[in-house]
Design an enzyme around this catalytic site. Structure first.
Site, PDB file in Angstrom:
ATOM      1  CB  CYS A   4      -0.925  -0.033   1.222  1.00  0.00           C
ATOM      2  SG  CYS A   4      -2.203   1.236   1.206  1.00  0.00           S
ATOM      3  CB  CYS A   5       3.755   2.321   2.111  1.00  0.00           C
ATOM      4  SG  CYS A   5       3.035   2.768   3.690  1.00  0.00           S
ATOM      5  CB  CYS A  56      -2.689   6.980   5.830  1.00  0.00           C
ATOM      6  SG  CYS A  56      -1.732   7.378   4.360  1.00  0.00           S
ATOM      7  CB  CYS A 116      -1.427   3.419   8.929  1.00  0.00           C
ATOM      8  SG  CYS A 116      -2.076   2.430   7.589  1.00  0.00           S
ATOM      9  CB  CYS A 124       5.843   5.109   4.258  1.00  0.00           C
ATOM     10  SG  CYS A 124       6.936   6.424   3.712  1.00  0.00           S
TER      11      CYS A 124
END
Ligand code: SF4
Length: 241
Positions: free
Chosen positions: A114-115, A198, A201, A225
């Site tokens: 995702c990062c 985010c 998280c 990240c």
């Protein structure tokens, strides 16, 4: 003597330099790098407290210094509002975002991926499109377990210098600077956050580790990240460190 090639022991400097000496050192690092890299020097502004200090320092060196912000679809609304205000105040801040389709809860299933998609890719694009030869970050070596082995000037990617001008600042000195120079900060800090990311998280914690509220419950807890650990230039020889 130039600070760009210094071999100073940073652990000693963290404890021995006072606030003003650290501010002066940071300004000198940015000034020397700007003299050397000119418009190739660009500030990466995450909109966190450390980034806005570095951005303010850079503006003191030269108001023309440019920057970029990487945002994601998962940023808190307060961060987005703060970003919009900063971009109006500083039109030389470019915003990068990846809107490509991902599975809805990728941050739970595979936060690294995702990062990689939402944060690392836009940074690579910014570095490429803005022709960055020296990027300036708000990394601090006292911020957490993953940030102890950085240098003030490093070349993790061949052809891309990374300048960490407030590497030796403590969290207290960051807040000292923000208060003394009346720098605007993300309003989420008033809620008790110490490190911002985010929404899914990021949590408020009372842990000693400043980044403990990041990625709680995952293998990335308190971690990174990937912007500071992955290669950012894929079009050059070598694959970074
Ligand atoms: S911080 Fe969380 S939501 Fe944001 S890009 Fe990384 S894993 Fe995804």
């Amino acid at each position: 003597m130039s600070l760009l090639g210094t071999q100073d022991d940073l652990k000693v400097l963290v404890e021995t330099l006072n606030f003003k000496q650290k501010v002066d050192r940071s300004l000198q690092l940015i000034r020397e790098a700007y003299d050397k890299y000119g418009d190739g020097l660009v500030v990466a502004n995450s909109l966190g407290k450390d980034s806005v200090v570095v951005w303010d320092l850079a503006k003191k060196v030269d108001p023309k210094i440019k920057g970029f912000i990487v945002t994601t679809r998962f940023k808190p609304k307060e961060t987005v509002e703060f970003m919009n205000q900063e971009v109006v105040r500083y039109p030389e801040l470019a915003v990068y975002k990846n809107d490509s389709e991902i599975s809805p809860e990728l941050y739970n299933v595979d936060p690294d991926q995702c990062c990689e998609v939402l944060k690392v890719e836009p940074v690579k694009r910014a570095v490429d499109e803005m022709k960055v030869t020296c990027w300036v970050t708000g990394l601090r070596c006292t911020e957490g377990r993953t940030r102890t082995d950085y240098k003030e000037v490093e070349e993790r990617d061949k052809g891309l210098i990374k300048l960490n001008p407030i590497l030796i600042w403590k969290e207290r000195e960051v807040w000292q600077y923000l208060a003394l120079y009346e720098v605007k900060v993300n309003p989420l800090y008033k809620e008790g956050y110490r490190s911002l990311g985010c929404s899914p998280c990021t949590r408020i914690t009372n842990d000693d580790n400043e980044r403990a509220g990041r990625w709680i419950g995952t293998s990335k807890c308190g971690g990174e990240c990937g912007i500071h650990t992955r290669p950012l230039k894929s079009n050059l020889d070598g694959d970074g460190i």
